[in-house]
Design a protein around this motif. Structure first.
Motif, PDB file in Angstrom:
ATOM      1  N   HIS A  42      -2.650  -7.194   8.523  1.00 54.67           N
ATOM      2  CA  HIS A  42      -2.324  -6.983   9.759  1.00 54.67           C
ATOM      3  C   HIS A  42      -2.718  -5.393  10.254  1.00 54.67           C
ATOM      4  N   GLY A  43      -3.027  -4.578   9.555  1.00 54.91           N
ATOM      5  CA  GLY A  43      -3.393  -3.197   9.750  1.00 54.91           C
ATOM      6  C   GLY A  43      -2.294  -2.493   9.896  1.00 54.91           C
ATOM      7  N   GLU A  44      -1.075  -2.961   9.590  1.00 60.05           N
ATOM      8  CA  GLU A  44       0.121  -1.972   9.741  1.00 60.05           C
ATOM      9  C   GLU A  44       1.010  -3.044   8.823  1.00 60.05           C
ATOM     10  N   ASN A  45       2.041  -2.020   8.301  1.00 59.86           N
ATOM     11  CA  ASN A  45       3.142  -2.744   7.604  1.00 59.86           C
ATOM     12  C   ASN A  45       4.143  -3.774   8.259  1.00 59.86           C
ATOM     13  N   ARG A  46       4.455  -4.867   7.673  1.00 57.72           N
ATOM     14  CA  ARG A  46       5.527  -5.853   8.384  1.00 57.72           C
ATOM     15  C   ARG A  46       6.581  -5.618   7.453  1.00 57.72           C
ATOM     16  N   LEU A  47       7.843  -6.057   7.845  1.00 55.43           N
ATOM     17  CA  LEU A  47       8.884  -6.508   7.071  1.00 55.43           C
ATOM     18  C   LEU A  47       9.078  -7.823   6.870  1.00 55.43           C
ATOM     19  N   VAL A 101       0.902  -1.121  -0.084  1.00 53.42           N
ATOM     20  CA  VAL A 101       0.066  -0.164   0.135  1.00 53.42           C
ATOM     21  C   VAL A 101       0.969   1.304   0.085  1.00 53.42           C
ATOM     22  N   LEU A 102       1.595   1.380   1.033  1.00 48.63           N
ATOM     23  CA  LEU A 102       2.794   2.456   0.860  1.00 48.63           C
ATOM     24  C   LEU A 102       3.735   2.050   1.915  1.00 48.63           C
ATOM     25  N   ALA A 112       7.405   4.313   5.688  1.00 46.09           N
ATOM     26  CA  ALA A 112       6.245   4.938   6.184  1.00 46.09           C
ATOM     27  C   ALA A 112       5.659   4.765   7.533  1.00 46.09           C
ATOM     28  N   SER A 113       4.772   5.146   7.947  1.00 46.01           N
ATOM     29  CA  SER A 113       4.363   4.923   9.251  1.00 46.01           C
ATOM     30  C   SER A 113       3.537   3.591   9.341  1.00 46.01           C
ATOM     31  N   ASP A 114       3.586   2.953  10.513  1.00 46.71           N
ATOM     32  CA  ASP A 114       3.073   1.606  10.516  1.00 46.71           C
ATOM     33  C   ASP A 114       1.794   1.308  10.015  1.00 46.71           C
TER      34      ASP A 114
END
Length: 464
Positions: free
Chosen positions: A102-107, A45-46, A60-62
């Motif tokens: 997950h609702g937020e970025n993961r690596l 997404v970003l 980007a933010s989580d």
């Protein structure tokens, strides 16, 4: 409504399915199979903020949707909106069953071992989410050259985004017979047990033999890994463990450690699985997919069209496209439409092109293009030679050139007015983004599909 979808990439297939769910009559016209099988297979997404360089401090933010407000006004997300992007990502995860959101970025580790942020994690990769202090065993295969395990482990160890410990091992596991160089799809088919029938044998017997061979190969690979893995390590293998979901599930139970697949360099099995899931959904929805098509709007002013149709009445009424000319190997057809989804792609697909005079063109509707911008900054490229810097900057401007759209995904002219009221542009053809650097491609594709489907519903006065 009769709706033509041009293109069979992520945005085209997704929009077609969304429209079919709304009970529209949908036909997909495409030149080829689209770019999904070449994709990384994640839902980006970003991952990075725009226009500041691609490094750790620019993550980007989580919650990537919260970072939309930091993007330039010309970025497609400013008209797509966070709600549509979120709805599109969630739709795909539910439709295919292949992703965890997950609702937020993961690596995740990239095909070369870079810690890569993404929002939608393939379920087969979930155990490989990089965590601070984690220990990882990167498993390569001597016969599979597209997964350099030692390089991946070395890059993970030097990551400045997350501190992990990684080591590599290269195992000997022939994909078929004594083949020295096996492709990812070959491994996947053999792990699935999809082997060709032997001469003189029945199809049922060949299927049973293949299933046994697949189970044997999975067991052999698991035993090799179990001898190599140490306590506390997560095993990372290339994404070759079958095209069928049950193949990886069976294999994971045989490995005595958490295990995850890592995307390989294109073509990646992750992308192929997503493509297969969407194509199967299109078949179940009875969406007609016509391959090897060249599509043009039917206009009075084009000589070739006039010769074929004897100057028939123009379908352009009040800036609407009501007919398309579809050329295939068997001939040329005129197709009546109520709306058109243009998801034909960008420069990679040839939908956007640059002529010998260095002028850019959209090749189907001759839509006006908005000039692109450069992502590169002097601070992040100080080591580049001046000529290299100029060439890189020009490349970034070129690749971010594209169609400007309104919130309904209708293409706009230079004055900001819709060119056509029933043509909607999606995905890679939209200008103003740098998806290869900011990691935003899937979010733009899916978010623009949702926005267009809502706009088409408004044409009929419906709400979906």
């Amino acid at each position: 409504m009769r709706i033509a979808v041009i293109g069979a990439g992520l945005s085209g297939l997704s929009a077609a399915l969304m429209l079919r769910e709304a009970c529209h009559n949908v036909t997909i016209f495409t030149h080829g199979i689209g770019g999904l099988p070449l994709s990384n297979g994640t839902l980006d997404v970003l991952g990075y903020r725009a226009l500041s360089g691609n490094n750790a401090k620019d993550l980007a933010s989580d919650d990537p949707f919260a970072s939309f407000t930091e993007l330039p006004n010309t970025h497609p997300y400013q008209v797509i909106g966070a709600d549509n992007a979120r709805e599109g990502v969630n739709w795909l995860a539910e439709k295919t069953g292949l992703f965890e959101i997950h609702g937020e970025n993961r690596l995740l580790p990239s095909p070369l071992g870079v810690a890569r942020p993404t929002l939608g994690v393939p379920k087969n990769a979930a155990a490989g989410i990089l965590t601070e202090g984690g220990k990882y065993l990167v498993v390569g295969l001597r016969q599979f050259k597209d997964f350099p395990a030692p390089l991946i482990a070395a890059n993970l160890n030097r990551s400045d985004v997350v501190k992990v410990e990684a080591r590599a091992v290269v195992l000997d596991l022939p994909g078929r017979a004594r083949e020295a160089d096996t492709l990812a799809t070959d491994y996947a088919r053999h792990f699935d047990g999809l082997t060709s029938a032997t001469a003189g044998g029945s199809a049922g017997a060949a299927k049973a033999t293949g299933a046994t061979a697949g189970a044997t190969l999975r067991k052999q690979f698991a035993e090799l890994i179990n001898r190599a893995v140490k306590p506390g390590e997560v095993v990372l293998i290339p994404a070759i463990m079958g095209l069928q979901a049950e193949t990886f599930l069976d294999f994971a139970t045989r490995v005595q450690a958490p295990i995850a697949e890592v995307p390989t360099i294109p073509a990646s099995i992750f992308g192929q699985r997503t493509y297969n899931a969407l194509i199967e959904a299109c078949r179940e929805a009875r969406i007609d997919i016509r391959l090897n098509c060249s599509v043009r709007p039917y206009r009075r002013g084009r000589a070739k069209v006039e010769n074929i149709y004897q100057n028939g009445p123009s379908p352009m009424v009040n800036d609407e496209v009501r007919e398309l000319v579809v050329a295939r190997a068997g001939g040329t057809d005129r197709v009546k439409v109520d709306a058109v989804i243009d998801a034909a792609g960008g420069f990679a697909s040839g939908n956007l092109a640059r002529d010998s005079h260095l002028a850019f063109h959209e090749t189907i509707f001759d839509l006006p293009l908005r000039p692109g911008t450069a992502f590169t900054s002097r601070g992040s490229t100080a080591a580049l030679h001046e000529i290299d810097f100029e060439q890189r900057t020009e490349l970034e401007r070129t690749l971010s050139t594209g169609i400007a759209v309104d919130s309904a995904m209708r293409p706009l002219d230079a004055a900001g007015n819709p060119v056509f009221t029933n043509v909607f542009c999606l995905g890679e053809m939209l200008g103003g983004a740098h998806p290869w650097l900011e990691l935003s491609g899937e979010g733009i594709a899916l978010g623009s599909a949702v926005a267009a489907v809502k706009a088409i519903a408004a044409l009929k006065g419906e709400k979906i």
